[in-house]
Enzyme design. Structure first.
Site, PDB file in Angstrom:
ATOM      1  N   HIS A  62       0.800  -1.228   0.000  1.00 33.35           N
ATOM      2  CA  HIS A  62       0.000   0.000   0.000  1.00 33.35           C
ATOM      3  C   HIS A  62       0.839   1.287   0.000  1.00 33.35           C
ATOM      4  CE1 HIS A  62       1.131  -0.597   4.151  1.00 33.35           C
ATOM      5  NE2 HIS A  62       0.975   0.709   4.285  1.00 33.35           N
ATOM      6  N   HIS A  77       1.704   6.952  -0.837  1.00 34.58           N
ATOM      7  CA  HIS A  77       0.826   6.099  -0.028  1.00 34.58           C
ATOM      8  C   HIS A  77      -0.449   5.860  -0.820  1.00 34.58           C
ATOM      9  CE1 HIS A  77      -1.117   4.459   3.528  1.00 34.58           C
ATOM     10  NE2 HIS A  77       0.055   4.504   4.126  1.00 34.58           N
TER      11      HIS A  77
END
Length: 155
Positions: A62, A77
């Site tokens: 992620h 992110h």
């Protein structure tokens, strides 16, 4: 050391938003550094590319950090609270420690599925440990930005 300006590319296709509008205080308050964010497009935002040329120094499904040879590092992110997914729905295409050219696909994911699961798919792009005055926006907040276009300049 005065480094030459570092141009940071858009990692995912979507709409540019101000990082202060990200629903996570770590990013919105600039605790890790200044930057922008991208709200990824459902159909075109599923590939995340290296925003700079450098070494992948952190790699999670992620999120990733690419460090330039001069020491500056960019964090991308993919979504907010997506660590809770344990990597489900994310595919990494590189390994930590790999040298990558800017524009190289690092992670594939499904921002629509992240949103369907009740999470934000917004992607903060942050100049780690930079001073706010060191980073300038090259993309307009609210504008559409394609993966690989110029997003920020640092330095």
């Amino acid at each position: 050391m005065t480094a030459s300006p570092l141009t940071v590319l858009v990692p995912v296709t979507g709409t540019v938003i101000d990082v202060t509008d990200v629903d996570d205080p770590v990013f919105s308050a600039g605790l890790v550094g200044p930057g922008l964010a991208v709200e990824p497009d459902d159909t075109q935002g599923g590939e995340a590319v290296a925003p700079i040329t450098g070494t992948v120094v952190k790699l999670h499904p992620h999120a990733f950090v690419v460090k330039h040879e001069d020491g500056r590092a960019i964090l991308v992110h993919l979504g907010i609270n997506t660590v809770q997914l344990g990597g489900e729905g994310f595919t990494t295409h590189v390994a930590q420690g790999d040298h990558v050219e800017r524009g190289t696909v690092l992670v594939s994911w499904d921002p629509k599925a992240v949103r369907a699961g009740g999470r934000s798919a917004v992607c903060p792009v942050v100049a780690l440990e930079a001073a706010p005055d060191d980073v300038d926006s090259l993309a307009e907040v609210g504008a559409w930005a394609a993966r690989g276009e110029e997003l920020l300049t640092w330095g």
